[in-house]
Write an enzyme that holds these catalytic residues in place. Sequence first.
Site, PDB file in Angstrom:
ATOM      1  N   ASP A  49       0.843  -1.201   0.000  1.00 20.07           N
ATOM      2  CA  ASP A  49       0.000   0.000   0.000  1.00 20.07           C
ATOM      3  C   ASP A  49       0.880   1.252   0.000  1.00 20.07           C
ATOM      4  OD1 ASP A  49       0.877  -0.094   2.614  1.00 20.07           O
ATOM      5  OD2 ASP A  49      -1.094   0.184   3.529  1.00 20.07           O
ATOM      6  N   ASP A  88      -1.117  -6.117  -0.263  1.00 19.83           N
ATOM      7  CA  ASP A  88      -1.433  -5.484   1.020  1.00 19.83           C
ATOM      8  C   ASP A  88      -2.933  -5.283   1.198  1.00 19.83           C
ATOM      9  OD1 ASP A  88       0.305  -4.809   3.080  1.00 19.83           O
ATOM     10  OD2 ASP A  88       1.180  -3.129   1.978  1.00 19.83           O
ATOM     11  N   LYS A 118      -1.127  -9.353   2.818  1.00 22.00           N
ATOM     12  CA  LYS A 118      -0.347  -8.903   3.980  1.00 22.00           C
ATOM     13  C   LYS A 118      -1.202  -7.923   4.759  1.00 22.00           C
ATOM     14  CE  LYS A 118       3.230  -5.802   3.695  1.00 22.00           C
ATOM     15  NZ  LYS A 118       2.705  -4.689   4.529  1.00 22.00           N
ATOM     16  N   GLU A 120      -1.072  -5.280   8.391  1.00 21.65           N
ATOM     17  CA  GLU A 120      -0.323  -4.705   9.498  1.00 21.65           C
ATOM     18  C   GLU A 120      -1.025  -5.054  10.802  1.00 21.65           C
ATOM     19  OE1 GLU A 120       0.552  -0.526   8.986  1.00 21.65           O
ATOM     20  OE2 GLU A 120       1.176  -0.833   6.911  1.00 21.65           O
ATOM     21  N   GLU A 183       9.377  -4.213  10.343  1.00 21.15           N
ATOM     22  CA  GLU A 183       9.798  -2.912   9.792  1.00 21.15           C
ATOM     23  C   GLU A 183      10.393  -2.016  10.878  1.00 21.15           C
ATOM     24  OE1 GLU A 183       7.070  -0.986   7.138  1.00 21.15           O
ATOM     25  OE2 GLU A 183       8.247   0.871   7.126  1.00 21.15           O
TER      26      GLU A 183
HETATM   27  O1  KIV Z   1       3.584  -1.070   1.658  1.00 19.63           O
HETATM   28  C1  KIV Z   1       4.726  -1.528   1.543  1.00 19.63           C
HETATM   29  O2  KIV Z   1       5.402  -1.351   0.521  1.00 19.63           O
HETATM   30  C2  KIV Z   1       5.252  -2.315   2.653  1.00 19.63           C
HETATM   31  C3  KIV Z   1       6.681  -2.728   2.611  1.00 19.63           C
HETATM   32  C4  KIV Z   1       7.578  -1.574   2.683  1.00 19.63           C
HETATM   33  C5  KIV Z   1       7.001  -3.754   3.620  1.00 19.63           C
HETATM   34  O3  KIV Z   1       4.546  -2.595   3.564  1.00 19.63           O
END
Ligand code: KIV
Length: 266
Positions: A49, A88, A118, A120, A183
């Site tokens: 994202d 994401d 993915k 968070e 991160e």
């Molecule tokens: O959104 C993204 O690109 C990320 C990575 C930097 C891990 O979450």
Amino acid sequence: MASQSKQITVPQFAALKASGEKISMLTAYDATMAALLDTTGIEGILVGDSLGMVVQGRANTLPVTLGEMIYHGRMVARAVRHALVVVDMPFGSFHCGQNKAIAAGAKVLKRTGCGAVKLEGGVEQAGTIAALVSAGIPVMAHCGLRPQNVLQLGGYQVQRDTEQLMADAESAQQAGAFAIVLECIPEEIACRITETLQIPTIGIGAGVGCDGQILVVNDMIGLTPGRPPRHVRKFADVRTTIGDAVTEYRDAVRQGTFPGAEQTFQ
Ligand code: KIV
């Protein structure tokens, strides 16, 4: 290295830790870049994202929508033959109950053709991760600095609360995540998490002890303007290369030397 001819599956990706192979991941947001990255044999491509900032020019990732993630995820997944493609879950798409999170995650898988999502979160998202996984949606967790929390954090600082970070990572694994992005956390904590967990840790600003690494592609090829964050190494200076090429083109147009005979039909 995993076979280049077959696309890496979620179990194969997770098994790279046991085999001791380091995992390379980069972000991509479109088919051209994704296809290019894929030819190098990297194991994972994330449609992050971060596209909110990198592609859309926004101040942070919060405005990115599920529809936008699907739009970019579809382009990337279409172009990739080898790497595991992870998309994401944007801010707000997995915070309104487990059923809504499952619906959003399923939409991402169905409409993009990616291999995993993915999200968070650690301890407080463990229930949602478990619900997604039990619905057949593979989840890569993302702990440490969580850019979707930027308003609460007031910036993008290194996260140093060892107890919280350990608890987040362990909860994500217990909930069924197959890998975890760490991160911007101190190297020592990242090493401890990596040693403790069975699933691979993918670091960004988390030191060399992680099982793998990820960077935003525009940062590492030197396309992002300005000074990159401390955790980025610029492996190329594409911004200068493109600027020089465009200047040369502009001059050739002005001077009437482009197009030449070779680019002209008779
Ligand atoms: O959104 C993204 O690109 C990320 C990575 C930097 C891990 O979450």
